[in-house]
Design a protein around this motif. Structure first.
Motif, PDB file in Angstrom:
ATOM      1  N   THR A 173     -45.312 -61.432  44.152  1.00 39.08           N
ATOM      2  CA  THR A 173     -44.208 -62.027  43.406  1.00 39.08           C
ATOM      3  C   THR A 173     -44.723 -62.311  42.006  1.00 39.08           C
ATOM      4  O   THR A 173     -45.760 -62.958  41.849  1.00 39.08           O
ATOM      5  N   ALA A 174     -44.014 -61.808  41.019  1.00 34.38           N
ATOM      6  CA  ALA A 174     -44.388 -62.041  39.622  1.00 34.38           C
ATOM      7  C   ALA A 174     -43.263 -62.805  38.938  1.00 34.38           C
ATOM      8  O   ALA A 174     -42.087 -62.499  39.143  1.00 34.38           O
ATOM      9  N   THR A 175     -43.634 -63.778  38.140  1.00 34.41           N
ATOM     10  CA  THR A 175     -42.668 -64.530  37.355  1.00 34.41           C
ATOM     11  C   THR A 175     -43.109 -64.477  35.903  1.00 34.41           C
ATOM     12  O   THR A 175     -44.286 -64.673  35.604  1.00 34.41           O
ATOM     13  N   GLY A 176     -42.152 -64.177  35.030  1.00 37.35           N
ATOM     14  CA  GLY A 176     -42.474 -64.092  33.620  1.00 37.35           C
ATOM     15  C   GLY A 176     -41.522 -64.902  32.770  1.00 37.35           C
ATOM     16  O   GLY A 176     -40.339 -65.017  33.078  1.00 37.35           O
ATOM     17  N   THR A 177     -42.072 -65.463  31.716  1.00 33.58           N
ATOM     18  CA  THR A 177     -41.267 -66.103  30.682  1.00 33.58           C
ATOM     19  C   THR A 177     -41.314 -65.177  29.484  1.00 33.58           C
ATOM     20  O   THR A 177     -42.397 -64.812  29.015  1.00 33.58           O
ATOM     21  N   MET A 178     -40.142 -64.778  29.016  1.00 32.16           N
ATOM     22  CA  MET A 178     -40.025 -63.858  27.895  1.00 32.16           C
ATOM     23  C   MET A 178     -39.497 -64.620  26.685  1.00 32.16           C
ATOM     24  O   MET A 178     -38.552 -65.397  26.800  1.00 32.16           O
ATOM     25  N   SER A 179     -40.129 -64.393  25.543  1.00 32.44           N
ATOM     26  CA  SER A 179     -39.698 -64.984  24.285  1.00 32.44           C
ATOM     27  C   SER A 179     -38.825 -63.959  23.570  1.00 32.44           C
ATOM     28  O   SER A 179     -39.249 -62.828  23.342  1.00 32.44           O
ATOM     29  N   VAL A 180     -37.604 -64.349  23.232  1.00 33.57           N
ATOM     30  CA  VAL A 180     -36.644 -63.426  22.619  1.00 33.57           C
ATOM     31  C   VAL A 180     -36.578 -63.694  21.121  1.00 33.57           C
ATOM     32  O   VAL A 180     -36.420 -64.829  20.689  1.00 33.57           O
ATOM     33  N   GLY A 181     -36.712 -62.633  20.334  1.00 35.20           N
ATOM     34  CA  GLY A 181     -36.630 -62.745  18.881  1.00 35.20           C
ATOM     35  C   GLY A 181     -36.001 -61.501  18.293  1.00 35.20           C
ATOM     36  O   GLY A 181     -35.744 -60.518  18.993  1.00 35.20           O
ATOM     37  N   ALA A 182     -35.766 -61.540  16.994  1.00 36.44           N
ATOM     38  CA  ALA A 182     -35.170 -60.399  16.303  1.00 36.44           C
ATOM     39  C   ALA A 182     -36.076 -59.181  16.431  1.00 36.44           C
ATOM     40  O   ALA A 182     -37.302 -59.291  16.304  1.00 36.44           O
ATOM     41  N   LEU A 183     -35.491 -58.029  16.680  1.00 34.20           N
ATOM     42  CA  LEU A 183     -36.248 -56.797  16.860  1.00 34.20           C
ATOM     43  C   LEU A 183     -37.107 -56.491  15.647  1.00 34.20           C
ATOM     44  O   LEU A 183     -38.258 -56.085  15.771  1.00 34.20           O
ATOM     45  N   GLU A 184     -36.600 -56.736  14.446  1.00 35.50           N
ATOM     46  CA  GLU A 184     -37.361 -56.453  13.225  1.00 35.50           C
ATOM     47  C   GLU A 184     -38.644 -57.279  13.165  1.00 35.50           C
ATOM     48  O   GLU A 184     -39.663 -56.818  12.701  1.00 35.50           O
ATOM     49  N   GLN A 185     -38.587 -58.517  13.651  1.00 34.17           N
ATOM     50  CA  GLN A 185     -39.775 -59.375  13.675  1.00 34.17           C
ATOM     51  C   GLN A 185     -40.796 -58.874  14.687  1.00 34.17           C
ATOM     52  O   GLN A 185     -41.980 -59.026  14.510  1.00 34.17           O
ATOM     53  N   ARG A 186     -40.324 -58.257  15.759  1.00 31.28           N
ATOM     54  CA  ARG A 186     -41.195 -57.829  16.843  1.00 31.28           C
ATOM     55  C   ARG A 186     -41.981 -56.561  16.496  1.00 31.28           C
ATOM     56  O   ARG A 186     -43.006 -56.306  17.072  1.00 31.28           O
ATOM     57  N   ILE A 187     -41.472 -55.769  15.554  1.00 30.55           N
ATOM     58  CA  ILE A 187     -42.147 -54.520  15.229  1.00 30.55           C
ATOM     59  C   ILE A 187     -42.787 -54.522  13.853  1.00 30.55           C
ATOM     60  O   ILE A 187     -43.251 -53.513  13.367  1.00 30.55           O
ATOM     61  N   ALA A 188     -42.858 -55.685  13.228  1.00 28.88           N
ATOM     62  CA  ALA A 188     -43.488 -55.795  11.911  1.00 28.88           C
ATOM     63  C   ALA A 188     -44.991 -55.509  12.032  1.00 28.88           C
ATOM     64  O   ALA A 188     -45.604 -55.855  13.035  1.00 28.88           O
ATOM     65  N   PRO A 189     -45.586 -54.908  11.012  1.00 29.82           N
ATOM     66  CA  PRO A 189     -47.025 -54.638  11.081  1.00 29.82           C
ATOM     67  C   PRO A 189     -47.822 -55.944  11.103  1.00 29.82           C
ATOM     68  O   PRO A 189     -47.382 -56.965  10.588  1.00 29.82           O
ATOM     69  N   ILE A 225     -41.377 -53.891  33.890  1.00 27.91           N
ATOM     70  CA  ILE A 225     -40.026 -54.077  34.422  1.00 27.91           C
ATOM     71  C   ILE A 225     -39.375 -55.310  33.805  1.00 27.91           C
ATOM     72  O   ILE A 225     -38.188 -55.287  33.452  1.00 27.91           O
ATOM     73  N   MET A 226     -40.132 -56.386  33.644  1.00 31.69           N
ATOM     74  CA  MET A 226     -39.593 -57.585  32.995  1.00 31.69           C
ATOM     75  C   MET A 226     -39.152 -57.260  31.569  1.00 31.69           C
ATOM     76  O   MET A 226     -38.132 -57.759  31.101  1.00 31.69           O
ATOM     77  N   GLY A 227     -39.917 -56.425  30.886  1.00 30.13           N
ATOM     78  CA  GLY A 227     -39.557 -56.037  29.529  1.00 30.13           C
ATOM     79  C   GLY A 227     -38.243 -55.286  29.472  1.00 30.13           C
ATOM     80  O   GLY A 227     -37.405 -55.529  28.601  1.00 30.13           O
ATOM     81  N   VAL A 228     -38.026 -54.378  30.420  1.00 28.28           N
ATOM     82  CA  VAL A 228     -36.774 -53.613  30.438  1.00 28.28           C
ATOM     83  C   VAL A 228     -35.598 -54.507  30.794  1.00 28.28           C
ATOM     84  O   VAL A 228     -34.564 -54.485  30.117  1.00 28.28           O
ATOM     85  N   LEU A 229     -35.732 -55.305  31.847  1.00 31.93           N
ATOM     86  CA  LEU A 229     -34.619 -56.193  32.205  1.00 31.93           C
ATOM     87  C   LEU A 229     -34.386 -57.220  31.109  1.00 31.93           C
ATOM     88  O   LEU A 229     -33.244 -57.528  30.771  1.00 31.93           O
ATOM     89  N   GLY A 230     -35.460 -57.724  30.506  1.00 32.17           N
ATOM     90  CA  GLY A 230     -35.301 -58.655  29.390  1.00 32.17           C
ATOM     91  C   GLY A 230     -34.571 -58.041  28.216  1.00 32.17           C
ATOM     92  O   GLY A 230     -33.720 -58.683  27.593  1.00 32.17           O
ATOM     93  N   ALA A 231     -34.868 -56.778  27.918  1.00 27.79           N
ATOM     94  CA  ALA A 231     -34.165 -56.078  26.838  1.00 27.79           C
ATOM     95  C   ALA A 231     -32.694 -55.900  27.195  1.00 27.79           C
ATOM     96  O   ALA A 231     -31.812 -56.019  26.341  1.00 27.79           O
ATOM     97  N   ARG A 232     -32.413 -55.641  28.470  1.00 32.31           N
ATOM     98  CA  ARG A 232     -31.028 -55.483  28.934  1.00 32.31           C
ATOM     99  C   ARG A 232     -30.277 -56.797  28.790  1.00 32.31           C
ATOM    100  O   ARG A 232     -29.104 -56.821  28.443  1.00 32.31           O
TER     101      ARG A 232
END
Length: 156
Positions: free
Chosen positions: A136-152, A74-81
């Motif tokens: 209760t869950a708390t997350g810290t999300m690191s935001v970066g360029a999508l291309e960097q996130r899916i690199a092999p 859920i954090m991933g989806v809201l973070g992407a939003r």
């Protein structure tokens, strides 16, 4: 194993909330995790958890690892939003506090606490069918360029 084949492309940041809800519900790990997106906005999201094939704890509660998995998804989806188009958050820190047994069905409500260019903080509160706060869950999300996130991976 690539579970993203045939998945719809992530909506643009500016896309309507209905597109984001449909995208979240179409994500393969959500169905596997027993999650359904009820609503999503610029800074909040609500999900229902009906259960998974993973066995319940002896007391009938959802395993804490499954609760953590659901919160992280859920954090991933809201973070992407929250993130600008062309970027993607990844979990840097995940903390989960367990207050009482999480007896399904569950409602998980996510709230953006902070959303910056490179870091986001998101909180997910888990309630059981009786309305009790279970986790209760708390997350810290690191935001970066999508291309960097899916690199092999190096050496792959």
């Amino acid at each position: 194993m690539d579970t993203t084949a045939g998945m719809r492309a992530m909506p643009r940041h500016e896309a309507p909330n209905d597109e984001w809800r449909a995208w979240a519900d179409g994500y393969p790990s959500f169905a596997s995790a027993g999650l359904r997106c009820v609503e999503i906005s610029d800074t909040t999201a609500v999900f229902d958890f009906g259960g998974t094939p993973f066995p319940l704890n002896p007391n009938g509660a959802v395993n804490g690892g499954i609760v953590a998995l659901a919160a992280d998804q859920i954090m991933g989806v809201l973070g992407a939003r929250l993130a600008p188009t062309g970027s993607m958050p990844v979990t840097a820190v995940l903390q989960v506090q367990y207050h009482s047994p999480a007896v399904a069905p569950l409602t998980l409500t996510a709230q953006a606490v902070h959303s910056g260019r490179t870091l986001q903080t998101i909180e997910v509160v888990v309630h059981d069918a009786r309305g009790r706060r279970c986790s209760t869950a708390t997350g810290t999300m690191s935001v970066g360029a999508l291309e960097q996130r899916i690199a092999p991976a190096v050496g792959a």
